[in-house]
Write a protein that holds these residues in place. Sequence first.
Motif, PDB file in Angstrom:
ATOM      1  N   ALA A   5      -7.158  -0.658   5.580  1.00  0.00           N
ATOM      2  CA  ALA A   5      -5.856  -1.220   5.239  1.00  0.00           C
ATOM      3  C   ALA A   5      -5.370  -2.063   6.413  1.00  0.00           C
ATOM      4  O   ALA A   5      -5.533  -1.689   7.569  1.00  0.00           O
ATOM      5  CB  ALA A   5      -4.863  -0.098   4.950  1.00  0.00           C
ATOM      6  N   ARG A  35      -8.275   3.291   3.835  1.00  0.00           N
ATOM      7  CA  ARG A  35      -9.364   2.354   3.564  1.00  0.00           C
ATOM      8  C   ARG A  35      -9.462   2.133   2.062  1.00  0.00           C
ATOM      9  O   ARG A  35      -9.027   2.965   1.268  1.00  0.00           O
ATOM     10  CB  ARG A  35     -10.710   2.875   4.097  1.00  0.00           C
ATOM     11  N   ARG A  36     -10.072   1.005   1.719  1.00  0.00           N
ATOM     12  CA  ARG A  36     -10.376   0.742   0.314  1.00  0.00           C
ATOM     13  C   ARG A  36     -11.686  -0.021   0.244  1.00  0.00           C
ATOM     14  O   ARG A  36     -11.842  -1.063   0.874  1.00  0.00           O
ATOM     15  CB  ARG A  36      -9.269  -0.054  -0.372  1.00  0.00           C
ATOM     16  N   ARG A  91      -1.741   4.595   0.424  1.00  0.00           N
ATOM     17  CA  ARG A  91      -2.907   4.335  -0.428  1.00  0.00           C
ATOM     18  C   ARG A  91      -2.974   2.842  -0.722  1.00  0.00           C
ATOM     19  O   ARG A  91      -2.019   2.258  -1.241  1.00  0.00           O
ATOM     20  CB  ARG A  91      -2.788   5.115  -1.739  1.00  0.00           C
ATOM     21  N   ALA A  92      -4.102   2.227  -0.387  1.00  0.00           N
ATOM     22  CA  ALA A  92      -4.249   0.781  -0.547  1.00  0.00           C
ATOM     23  C   ALA A  92      -4.216   0.386  -2.020  1.00  0.00           C
ATOM     24  O   ALA A  92      -4.701   1.112  -2.894  1.00  0.00           O
ATOM     25  CB  ALA A  92      -5.559   0.315   0.086  1.00  0.00           C
ATOM     26  N   ASP A 117       0.866  -1.188   0.000  1.00  0.00           N
ATOM     27  CA  ASP A 117       0.000   0.000   0.000  1.00  0.00           C
ATOM     28  C   ASP A 117       0.900   1.235   0.000  1.00  0.00           C
ATOM     29  O   ASP A 117       1.337   1.718   1.049  1.00  0.00           O
ATOM     30  CB  ASP A 117      -0.911  -0.003   1.220  1.00  0.00           C
ATOM     31  N   ASP A 150     -12.079   4.238  -5.139  1.00  0.00           N
ATOM     32  CA  ASP A 150     -12.420   3.354  -4.027  1.00  0.00           C
ATOM     33  C   ASP A 150     -11.446   3.458  -2.864  1.00  0.00           C
ATOM     34  O   ASP A 150     -11.723   2.957  -1.782  1.00  0.00           O
ATOM     35  CB  ASP A 150     -12.467   1.889  -4.499  1.00  0.00           C
ATOM     36  N   ALA A 151     -10.282   4.078  -3.083  1.00  0.00           N
ATOM     37  CA  ALA A 151      -9.258   4.150  -2.040  1.00  0.00           C
ATOM     38  C   ALA A 151      -9.338   5.479  -1.307  1.00  0.00           C
ATOM     39  O   ALA A 151      -9.484   6.537  -1.913  1.00  0.00           O
ATOM     40  CB  ALA A 151      -7.875   3.972  -2.652  1.00  0.00           C
ATOM     41  N   CYS A 152      -9.254   5.410   0.011  1.00  0.00           N
ATOM     42  CA  CYS A 152      -9.210   6.596   0.860  1.00  0.00           C
ATOM     43  C   CYS A 152      -7.854   6.606   1.557  1.00  0.00           C
ATOM     44  O   CYS A 152      -7.603   5.802   2.453  1.00  0.00           O
ATOM     45  CB  CYS A 152     -10.351   6.552   1.882  1.00  0.00           C
ATOM     46  N   ASP A 153      -6.958   7.500   1.129  1.00  0.00           N
ATOM     47  CA  ASP A 153      -5.586   7.545   1.649  1.00  0.00           C
ATOM     48  C   ASP A 153      -5.559   7.975   3.110  1.00  0.00           C
ATOM     49  O   ASP A 153      -6.438   8.710   3.573  1.00  0.00           O
ATOM     50  CB  ASP A 153      -4.758   8.562   0.867  1.00  0.00           C
ATOM     51  N   ASP A 159      -5.049  -2.113  -5.362  1.00  0.00           N
ATOM     52  CA  ASP A 159      -6.339  -2.457  -5.975  1.00  0.00           C
ATOM     53  C   ASP A 159      -6.719  -3.896  -5.613  1.00  0.00           C
ATOM     54  O   ASP A 159      -6.613  -4.812  -6.429  1.00  0.00           O
ATOM     55  CB  ASP A 159      -6.253  -2.283  -7.490  1.00  0.00           C
ATOM     56  N   TYR A 160      -7.181  -4.077  -4.381  1.00  0.00           N
ATOM     57  CA  TYR A 160      -7.476  -5.430  -3.903  1.00  0.00           C
ATOM     58  C   TYR A 160      -8.716  -6.037  -4.549  1.00  0.00           C
ATOM     59  O   TYR A 160      -8.851  -7.251  -4.586  1.00  0.00           O
ATOM     60  CB  TYR A 160      -7.593  -5.427  -2.379  1.00  0.00           C
TER      61      TYR A 160
END
Length: 378
Positions: A175, A169-170, A140-141, A136, A285-288, A143-144
């Motif tokens: 995370a 979060r993603r 930043r997570a 990550d 979709d990712a929240c750093d 692309d799971y």
Amino acid sequence: MSERIHLSKAEVTEVEEQFVLAALRSGWIAPLGPDVEAFEAEIADRVGVKHAVALASGTAALHLALLELGAGPGTCVVLPSMTFAASANAVVYTGAEPVFVDSRPSDGNVDPVLLLQAVDELRDEGRTVAAVMAVDLFGRAADYEAIEPALANRGIALIEDAAEALGARRGGKPAGSFGRCAALSFNGNKIMTTSGGGMLLGDDGPLIEHARTLATQAREPVPWYEHKEIGYNYRMSNILAALGRGQLRRLDHMIGRRRAIRQLYREGLGNLAGVRFLGDGADADACDNCWLTCVTVDRESYDLTADRLVASLNCHDVEVRHLWKPMHLQPVFGGARSFVTGASERLFSTGVTLPSGANLRDDQIARVIDLFQSALAR
């Protein structure tokens, strides 16, 4: 002499002092103790997993995770090229071969399509892929949504290197909650710190508990020192865990301040042609957690390399650094197998990390912005 502006300096307040003082007065000075147990439970609850073991470093967490998943001589581990060296070093500790995969240009995280291509090609060659490690990057997570189910279909375990991403979060998931297990780092410059330390966590109870045993020199539960496996001195001390518990109480505040700092940078630099914030244009979709704010500078707009930009700001006592130099370009990994497109190399040559610590003042950020703009103008 001007005041030096650091990249990501730890912020410690009376909250942490009270936790550490209480730990000292408790007499639990040696490794382990009640603060370690409480810290493990609190981090597991924060991330939303069932089990956690506090360790001496994030590197130790990755090493134990890889051992638990069968990494060793005759196997390989696929991981991003753009990462801190600890991710790759942990693979080498096990005797496995690291295989590097390039980045997405948008956020620097591993390219999921190329990652799966690498896995399939290695397996077609008869290679044993012990695990895939996703990183990550800069908070930043990865692309799971693309990575996790595809690896599950192939029967390959995923390790999440969330060392830089606690609090991110993603898709609504924190995370540290992706994959078979995940590693966190609490090094001095991270989003929160225990001075030095890390954690391995996940929902797989037997995996985490066996890692706990290995981290305590693999001592058997008998009245004397007996060992059936090779273990490691990897456990966290009670005093460092106490510091972490205090930091955890203020984690949301520190993330909020780093997000505010990123917004100041956006207001000051976001309208400059050829300047892009890493992560812009990536999926939403990712929240750093905004651990570090990273920007790239277009070489066609400015005759300015990352080298010159770093040198320019550092000579004014502003700590600006390069993005991680890709592992496939590192001399120590010069002969390693790599699947590359050139994306991470371009990011390394054009990107820098800006001062992002939660204790930075608005006037210090304004100074960074002024110096950055001046460097571009020259």
